[in-house]
Write a protein that holds these residues in place. Structure first.
Motif, PDB file in Angstrom:
ATOM      1  N   GLU A 242      36.756  45.407  48.324  1.00 18.12           N
ATOM      2  CA  GLU A 242      36.201  46.768  48.359  1.00 18.12           C
ATOM      3  C   GLU A 242      35.384  47.009  47.100  1.00 18.12           C
ATOM      4  OE1 GLU A 242      37.911  51.402  48.637  1.00 18.12           O
ATOM      5  OE2 GLU A 242      39.310  49.714  48.685  1.00 18.12           O
ATOM      6  N   VAL A 243      34.293  47.743  47.235  1.00 15.25           N
ATOM      7  CA  VAL A 243      33.492  48.201  46.092  1.00 15.25           C
ATOM      8  C   VAL A 243      33.337  49.710  46.232  1.00 15.25           C
ATOM      9  CG1 VAL A 243      31.266  48.074  44.894  1.00 15.25           C
ATOM     10  CG2 VAL A 243      32.204  46.024  46.012  1.00 15.25           C
TER      11      VAL A 243
ATOM     12  N   GLU B 262      31.578  52.794  44.280  1.00 15.03           N
ATOM     13  CA  GLU B 262      30.738  53.279  43.176  1.00 15.03           C
ATOM     14  C   GLU B 262      31.116  54.714  42.828  1.00 15.03           C
ATOM     15  OE1 GLU B 262      26.618  52.394  43.217  1.00 15.03           O
ATOM     16  OE2 GLU B 262      26.852  50.584  44.443  1.00 15.03           O
ATOM     17  N   GLU B 263      31.034  55.020  41.543  1.00 12.67           N
ATOM     18  CA  GLU B 263      31.378  56.365  41.078  1.00 12.67           C
ATOM     19  C   GLU B 263      30.080  57.149  40.859  1.00 12.67           C
ATOM     20  OE1 GLU B 263      33.694  55.758  37.577  1.00 12.67           O
ATOM     21  OE2 GLU B 263      35.174  54.528  38.618  1.00 12.67           O
ATOM     22  N   PRO B 264      29.826  58.175  41.688  1.00 11.53           N
ATOM     23  CA  PRO B 264      28.577  58.937  41.574  1.00 11.53           C
ATOM     24  C   PRO B 264      28.425  59.548  40.181  1.00 11.53           C
ATOM     25  CG  PRO B 264      29.826  59.577  43.532  1.00 11.53           C
ATOM     26  CD  PRO B 264      30.720  58.705  42.714  1.00 11.53           C
ATOM     27  N   ASP B 265      27.196  59.609  39.708  1.00 11.72           N
ATOM     28  CA  ASP B 265      26.865  60.256  38.428  1.00 11.72           C
ATOM     29  C   ASP B 265      27.519  59.585  37.236  1.00 11.72           C
ATOM     30  OD1 ASP B 265      25.414  62.216  39.900  1.00 11.72           O
ATOM     31  OD2 ASP B 265      27.300  63.288  40.271  1.00 11.72           O
ATOM     32  N   THR B 266      27.916  58.320  37.384  1.00 11.67           N
ATOM     33  CA  THR B 266      28.415  57.543  36.240  1.00 11.67           C
ATOM     34  C   THR B 266      27.725  56.184  36.284  1.00 11.67           C
ATOM     35  OG1 THR B 266      30.219  56.271  37.254  1.00 11.67           O
ATOM     36  CG2 THR B 266      30.713  58.560  36.632  1.00 11.67           C
ATOM     37  N   ALA B 267      27.955  55.385  35.236  1.00 11.54           N
ATOM     38  CA  ALA B 267      27.386  54.036  35.193  1.00 11.54           C
ATOM     39  C   ALA B 267      28.276  53.023  35.897  1.00 11.54           C
ATOM     40  CB  ALA B 267      27.184  53.616  33.734  1.00 11.54           C
ATOM     41  N   PHE B 268      29.462  53.478  36.413  1.00 11.72           N
ATOM     42  CA  PHE B 268      30.498  52.510  36.783  1.00 11.72           C
ATOM     43  C   PHE B 268      30.818  52.434  38.277  1.00 11.72           C
ATOM     44  CE2 PHE B 268      31.255  53.782  32.383  1.00 11.72           C
ATOM     45  CZ  PHE B 268      31.191  52.538  31.772  1.00 11.72           C
ATOM     46  N   ALA B 269      31.470  51.319  38.612  1.00 10.42           N
ATOM     47  CA  ALA B 269      32.002  51.105  39.955  1.00 10.42           C
ATOM     48  C   ALA B 269      33.350  50.411  39.808  1.00 10.42           C
ATOM     49  CB  ALA B 269      31.054  50.243  40.780  1.00 10.42           C
ATOM     50  N   GLU B 270      34.231  50.639  40.785  1.00 10.47           N
ATOM     51  CA  GLU B 270      35.538  49.946  40.819  1.00 10.47           C
ATOM     52  C   GLU B 270      35.507  48.963  41.979  1.00 10.47           C
ATOM     53  OE1 GLU B 270      38.981  50.542  39.548  1.00 10.47           O
ATOM     54  OE2 GLU B 270      38.183  51.567  37.796  1.00 10.47           O
ATOM     55  N   THR B 271      36.052  47.773  41.734  1.00  8.72           N
ATOM     56  CA  THR B 271      36.136  46.780  42.799  1.00  8.72           C
ATOM     57  C   THR B 271      37.583  46.332  42.962  1.00  8.72           C
ATOM     58  OG1 THR B 271      35.793  44.905  41.308  1.00  8.72           O
ATOM     59  CG2 THR B 271      33.818  45.923  42.250  1.00  8.72           C
ATOM     60  N   LEU B 272      37.914  45.911  44.164  1.00  7.47           N
ATOM     61  CA  LEU B 272      39.241  45.360  44.458  1.00  7.47           C
ATOM     62  C   LEU B 272      39.033  43.911  44.900  1.00  7.47           C
ATOM     63  CD1 LEU B 272      42.251  46.190  44.587  1.00  7.47           C
ATOM     64  CD2 LEU B 272      41.902  46.720  47.002  1.00  7.47           C
ATOM     65  N   ILE B 273      39.748  42.991  44.246  1.00  8.35           N
ATOM     66  CA  ILE B 273      39.553  41.562  44.477  1.00  8.35           C
ATOM     67  C   ILE B 273      40.854  40.934  44.969  1.00  8.35           C
ATOM     68  CG2 ILE B 273      38.754  39.395  43.436  1.00  8.35           C
ATOM     69  CD1 ILE B 273      36.734  41.726  43.201  1.00  8.35           C
ATOM     70  N   ASP B 274      40.807  40.230  46.088  1.00 13.22           N
ATOM     71  CA  ASP B 274      41.978  39.490  46.590  1.00 13.22           C
ATOM     72  C   ASP B 274      42.013  38.135  45.894  1.00 13.22           C
ATOM     73  OD1 ASP B 274      43.783  37.913  48.034  1.00 13.22           O
ATOM     74  OD2 ASP B 274      43.430  39.029  49.867  1.00 13.22           O
ATOM     75  N   ILE B 275      43.098  37.843  45.154  1.00 18.05           N
ATOM     76  CA  ILE B 275      43.190  36.548  44.460  1.00 18.05           C
ATOM     77  C   ILE B 275      44.266  35.665  45.097  1.00 18.05           C
ATOM     78  CG2 ILE B 275      42.199  37.262  42.256  1.00 18.05           C
ATOM     79  CD1 ILE B 275      45.126  37.601  41.234  1.00 18.05           C
ATOM     80  N   GLY B 276      44.627  35.966  46.335  1.00 17.18           N
ATOM     81  CA  GLY B 276      45.613  35.156  47.057  1.00 17.18           C
ATOM     82  C   GLY B 276      47.017  35.515  46.622  1.00 17.18           C
TER      83      GLY B 276
ATOM     84  N   ALA C  56      29.751  42.693  47.268  1.00 19.43           N
ATOM     85  CA  ALA C  56      30.048  43.371  48.539  1.00 19.43           C
ATOM     86  C   ALA C  56      31.310  42.758  49.126  1.00 19.43           C
ATOM     87  CB  ALA C  56      28.887  43.207  49.516  1.00 19.43           C
ATOM     88  N   ALA C  57      31.961  43.501  50.014  1.00 18.83           N
ATOM     89  CA  ALA C  57      33.189  43.019  50.657  1.00 18.83           C
ATOM     90  C   ALA C  57      32.951  41.669  51.315  1.00 18.83           C
ATOM     91  CB  ALA C  57      33.670  44.040  51.676  1.00 18.83           C
ATOM     92  N   GLY C  58      33.908  40.747  51.108  1.00 18.66           N
ATOM     93  CA  GLY C  58      33.829  39.416  51.712  1.00 18.66           C
ATOM     94  C   GLY C  58      33.214  38.363  50.812  1.00 18.66           C
ATOM     95  N   MET C  59      32.661  38.783  49.685  1.00 16.59           N
ATOM     96  CA  MET C  59      31.963  37.839  48.803  1.00 16.59           C
ATOM     97  C   MET C  59      32.954  37.096  47.898  1.00 16.59           C
ATOM     98  SD  MET C  59      29.059  38.924  46.082  1.00 16.59           S
ATOM     99  CE  MET C  59      28.253  37.747  45.013  1.00 16.59           C
ATOM    100  N   PRO C  60      32.843  35.744  47.788  1.00 22.00           N
ATOM    101  CA  PRO C  60      33.704  35.013  46.855  1.00 22.00           C
ATOM    102  C   PRO C  60      33.256  35.258  45.412  1.00 22.00           C
ATOM    103  CG  PRO C  60      32.211  33.502  47.982  1.00 22.00           C
ATOM    104  CD  PRO C  60      31.968  34.852  48.578  1.00 22.00           C
TER     105      PRO C  60
END
Length: 371
Positions: free
Chosen positions: A315-316, A318-332, A351-355
């Motif tokens: 998941e990605v 993005e936080e509106p009106d900020t410089a940042f975004a949060e991502t969730l990464i599956d590491i097994g 993007a979702a699904g990207m290694p």
């Protein structure tokens, strides 16, 4: 994980509190630690007081098979019949009694029938809390951390069915907090008394709790295992951007004495952390903050970072009106959160699904992040 036959605390309260209405229902297993988490003034303390019977709001409350409040049946069990231990923000010890006297007061409150022997052992509690050398001291001669440990001991010796802890560490400095958290972890392992723990400190909650109920202005916004709740990016306004992160569990597989390192196995991938006082095969709980995780689209070389974990973007956000975004990464077998710039999201085409490869500096695993 709660099943239908798990004994639970089943609580629901609804009514005016200060300038808002409390309307909360939740269940907590009668094992381990359940944390009520949220900003100051969201209703956490009121809920504890309702459970203890010190504050009455319309609702219901049952502990396992025992009903303590049911407005439909006009049932309200008074505080002295509720078998709860309560540890307050400020340790409320009796100034005129020694530490031993305060502990004995707790023991005298334990229900005794037909000369029954105590189910909670005085010497065991004293030993687990490291307070044997304080028994003859007056509370005024104790540090804040020592007073709080004695308050916990007194509550335990009353043989409660449930231990309520209301921000017990908030008045203490960071190093004292860490020291007491270690005692709390030992208590949790050694004594089979469920704890309902109120806190607004996400680091504390991640280290201690098994289950989390997130509150905001009198309402419940999330409930589940600590791991599940911390992985939810939509809860960031409640859990805080700076401390937002996840909890991983990993097994100790080796120590490197020459470099003072410990190597952990996380579902087949290796984590390197500063030397931990833990046996081979022991499971550690690690808190990893989103701001301490970087992402790369290829495995980097010639880099000082020791922890490079293969994963997939889930998941990605993005936080509106900020410089940042949060991502969730599956590491097994686990998930990481990574806080990156929105520019990086576009530049790396995240993007979702990207290694990806998740990078974590070993130095970010300090003593506070190990449970």
């Amino acid at each position: 994980t709660m099943t239908t036959d798990t004994p639970v605390l089943d609580a629901a309260f609804k009514g005016p509190v200060g300038n808002f209405n409390l309307d909360v229902a939740f269940k907590a297993p009668l094992t381990g630690v359940t944390a009520l988490f949220g900003a100051s003034g969201c209703g956490k303390t009121t809920i504890l007081r309702c459970i203890a019977g010190l504050h009455r709001l319309p609702g219901r409350l049952a502990l396992g098979g025992r009903t303590w409040q049911d407005d439909g049946e006009n049932l309200f069990r008074p505080p002295h019949k509720r078998r709860v231990g309560y540890v307050f923000q400020e340790p409320s010890l009796f100034a005129h009694l020694t530490v031993r006297g305060n502990l004995n007061f707790g023991a005298r409150r334990a229900p005794r029938g037909n000369g029954a022997t105590p189910t909670v052992d005085f010497d065991q509690v004293v030993d687990l809390l490291g307070i044997a050398h304080l028994l003859d001291r007056a509370p005024a001669k104790l540090s804040g951390g020592e007073r709080q440990r004695v308050a916990v001991g007194r509550a335990l010796l009353s043989e409660p069915r449930l231990l309520l802890m209301d921000e017990p560490l908030s008045a203490l400095d960071r190093s004292t907090k860490d020291e007491i958290l270690t005692y709390f972890e030992i208590l949790q392992r050694e004594m089979n008394i469920p704890i309902l723990y109120v806190s607004h400190d996400i680091a504390e909650v991640t280290r201690l709790a098994d289950r989390l109920v997130v509150l905001s202005r009198g309402g419940k916004v999330a409930e589940g295992s600590v791991g599940e709740v911390l992985e939810r990016l939509d809860l960031q306004p409640m859990t805080g951007r700076f401390e937002a992160g996840v909890m991983l569990t990993a097994t100790v597989k080796a120590h490197d004495d020459a470099f003072n390192l410990t190597f952990l196995d996380h579902h087949g991938q290796t984590l390197t952390i500063p030397a931990a006082d833990a046996a081979i095969g022991e499971t550690l709980r690690l808190r990893v903050r989103a701001r301490d995780v970087s992402l790369a689209t290829q495995s980097p070389t010639g880099i000082s970072i020791r922890n490079i974990l293969k994963g997939t973007v889930i998941e990605v956000r993005e936080e509106p009106d900020t410089a940042f975004a949060e991502t969730l990464i599956d590491i097994g077998g686990g998930r990481l959160r990574a806080r990156v710039t929105r520019h990086a999201v576009v530049d790396l085409k995240l993007a979702a699904g990207m290694p990806v490869h998740a990078l974590i500096k070993s130095i970010t695993f300090d003593r506070r992040s190990l449970g």
